[in-house]
Design a protein around this motif. Structure first.
Motif, PDB file in Angstrom:
ATOM      1  N   THR A   1       1.461  28.620 -19.822  1.00 49.92           N
ATOM      2  CA  THR A   1       1.504  28.790 -21.284  1.00 49.92           C
ATOM      3  C   THR A   1       0.252  29.522 -21.775  1.00 49.92           C
ATOM      4  N   GLN A   2      -0.913  29.111 -21.266  1.00 49.47           N
ATOM      5  CA  GLN A   2      -2.174  29.750 -21.664  1.00 49.47           C
ATOM      6  C   GLN A   2      -2.213  31.223 -21.224  1.00 49.47           C
ATOM      7  N   LYS A   3      -1.695  31.535 -20.059  1.00 49.55           N
ATOM      8  CA  LYS A   3      -1.651  32.919 -19.584  1.00 49.55           C
ATOM      9  C   LYS A   3      -0.749  33.764 -20.492  1.00 49.55           C
ATOM     10  N   MET A   4       0.381  33.178 -20.891  1.00 49.03           N
ATOM     11  CA  MET A   4       1.285  33.902 -21.787  1.00 49.03           C
ATOM     12  C   MET A   4       0.610  34.151 -23.134  1.00 49.03           C
ATOM     13  N   LYS A   5      -0.106  33.152 -23.657  1.00 52.21           N
ATOM     14  CA  LYS A   5      -0.836  33.329 -24.928  1.00 52.21           C
ATOM     15  C   LYS A   5      -1.905  34.403 -24.786  1.00 52.21           C
TER      16      LYS A   5
ATOM     17  N   LYS B   1       0.834  -1.207   0.000  1.00 51.05           N
ATOM     18  CA  LYS B   1       0.000   0.000   0.000  1.00 51.05           C
ATOM     19  C   LYS B   1       0.871   1.260   0.000  1.00 51.05           C
ATOM     20  N   THR B   2       1.952   1.247   0.738  1.00 43.73           N
ATOM     21  CA  THR B   2       2.862   2.398   0.766  1.00 43.73           C
ATOM     22  C   THR B   2       3.418   2.647  -0.628  1.00 43.73           C
ATOM     23  N   TYR B   3       3.833   1.589  -1.306  1.00 46.89           N
ATOM     24  CA  TYR B   3       4.359   1.716  -2.665  1.00 46.89           C
ATOM     25  C   TYR B   3       3.282   2.275  -3.605  1.00 46.89           C
ATOM     26  N   GLU B   4       2.058   1.725  -3.497  1.00 51.07           N
ATOM     27  CA  GLU B   4       0.963   2.192  -4.353  1.00 51.07           C
ATOM     28  C   GLU B   4       0.673   3.678  -4.113  1.00 51.07           C
ATOM     29  N   PHE B   5       0.660   4.089  -2.848  1.00 50.81           N
ATOM     30  CA  PHE B   5       0.392   5.491  -2.537  1.00 50.81           C
ATOM     31  C   PHE B   5       1.520   6.388  -3.054  1.00 50.81           C
ATOM     32  N   GLN B   6       2.755   5.922  -2.957  1.00 52.19           N
ATOM     33  CA  GLN B   6       3.882   6.706  -3.482  1.00 52.19           C
ATOM     34  C   GLN B   6       3.773   6.859  -4.997  1.00 52.19           C
ATOM     35  N   GLN B   7       3.382   5.770  -5.666  1.00 54.47           N
ATOM     36  CA  GLN B   7       3.210   5.828  -7.122  1.00 54.47           C
ATOM     37  C   GLN B   7       2.120   6.837  -7.493  1.00 54.47           C
ATOM     38  N   LYS B   8       0.990   6.776  -6.781  1.00 57.91           N
ATOM     39  CA  LYS B   8      -0.111   7.710  -7.041  1.00 57.91           C
ATOM     40  C   LYS B   8       0.328   9.147  -6.769  1.00 57.91           C
ATOM     41  N   GLU B   9       1.047   9.342  -5.698  1.00 59.57           N
ATOM     42  CA  GLU B   9       1.523  10.678  -5.346  1.00 59.57           C
ATOM     43  C   GLU B   9       2.425  11.235  -6.450  1.00 59.57           C
ATOM     44  N   GLU B  10       3.334  10.400  -6.952  1.00 63.92           N
ATOM     45  CA  GLU B  10       4.213  10.822  -8.051  1.00 63.92           C
ATOM     46  C   GLU B  10       3.401  11.136  -9.305  1.00 63.92           C
ATOM     47  N   GLU B  11       2.429  10.276  -9.587  1.00 65.36           N
ATOM     48  CA  GLU B  11       1.568  10.478 -10.760  1.00 65.36           C
ATOM     49  C   GLU B  11       0.815  11.807 -10.643  1.00 65.36           C
ATOM     50  N   TYR B  12       0.225  12.065  -9.483  1.00 67.78           N
ATOM     51  CA  TYR B  12      -0.533  13.304  -9.284  1.00 67.78           C
ATOM     52  C   TYR B  12       0.391  14.521  -9.299  1.00 67.78           C
ATOM     53  N   THR B  13       1.570  14.375  -8.741  1.00 63.64           N
ATOM     54  CA  THR B  13       2.534  15.483  -8.753  1.00 63.64           C
ATOM     55  C   THR B  13       2.922  15.822 -10.187  1.00 63.64           C
ATOM     56  N   ASP B  14       3.142  14.801 -11.006  1.00 58.98           N
ATOM     57  CA  ASP B  14       3.456  15.025 -12.431  1.00 58.98           C
ATOM     58  C   ASP B  14       2.289  15.704 -13.141  1.00 58.98           C
ATOM     59  N   GLN B  15       1.073  15.248 -12.876  1.00 56.75           N
ATOM     60  CA  GLN B  15      -0.110  15.862 -13.494  1.00 56.75           C
ATOM     61  C   GLN B  15      -0.234  17.330 -13.091  1.00 56.75           C
ATOM     62  N   ILE B  16      -0.024  17.616 -11.818  1.00 55.74           N
ATOM     63  CA  ILE B  16      -0.095  19.003 -11.335  1.00 55.74           C
ATOM     64  C   ILE B  16       0.961  19.856 -12.033  1.00 55.74           C
ATOM     65  N   SER B  17       2.167  19.330 -12.163  1.00 53.38           N
ATOM     66  CA  SER B  17       3.240  20.080 -12.839  1.00 53.38           C
ATOM     67  C   SER B  17       2.870  20.378 -14.288  1.00 53.38           C
ATOM     68  N   ARG B  18       2.330  19.361 -14.980  1.00 56.11           N
ATOM     69  CA  ARG B  18       1.915  19.571 -16.379  1.00 56.11           C
ATOM     70  C   ARG B  18       0.796  20.614 -16.471  1.00 56.11           C
ATOM     71  N   LEU B  19      -0.181  20.513 -15.568  1.00 55.62           N
ATOM     72  CA  LEU B  19      -1.288  21.475 -15.586  1.00 55.62           C
ATOM     73  C   LEU B  19      -0.797  22.890 -15.253  1.00 55.62           C
ATOM     74  N   GLN B  20       0.125  23.000 -14.310  1.00 57.04           N
ATOM     75  CA  GLN B  20       0.679  24.317 -13.988  1.00 57.04           C
ATOM     76  C   GLN B  20       1.411  24.902 -15.191  1.00 57.04           C
ATOM     77  N   HIS B  21       2.125  24.051 -15.911  1.00 60.31           N
ATOM     78  CA  HIS B  21       2.832  24.503 -17.114  1.00 60.31           C
ATOM     79  C   HIS B  21       1.827  24.949 -18.184  1.00 60.31           C
TER      80      HIS B  21
END
Length: 108
Positions: free
Chosen positions: A92-96, A68-88
């Protein structure tokens, strides 16, 4: 020496009291000791089974926690990556949007 322990005491009490000869006292004592030893072996076996069972459950629980710890870490990394992409994307949209507004102002 007194004898304690449920079933050994019960067996000792339920046996008929011997006559006052040393031999019959000795045979009652020997029977009581044998009975206590047998009960001790039985309890030792039960203790071993319970210890093994507890050990097995502890191992299974630790494996579950690790999984479960491994699964939660994987999800956390996945969500962190998604947040980073959305922030980017937002940046980008604000600059446009800013570029479009600047262009609009220049046209007016």
């Amino acid at each position: 020496a007194s004898i304690t322990g449920g079933s050994a005491m019960t067996r000792l009490r339920s046996s008929t009291l011997p006559s006052t000869t040393v031999g019959s006292y000795y045979s009652i004592s020997a029977a009581a000791v044998t009975s206590v030893q047998a009960e001790n072996i039985h309890l030792s076996q039960k203790n071993e089974i319970l210890t093994t069972t507890i050990s097995d459950y502890t191992t299974k629980y630790q494996e579950f926690v690790n999984k479960k710890t491994y699964e939660f870490q994987q999800k956390e990394e996945e969500y962190t990556d998604q947040i980073s992409r959305l922030q980017h994307q937002i940046k980008t949209q604000k600059m446009k949007l800013h570029a479009i507004r600047s262009e609009k102002e220049e046209i007016q």
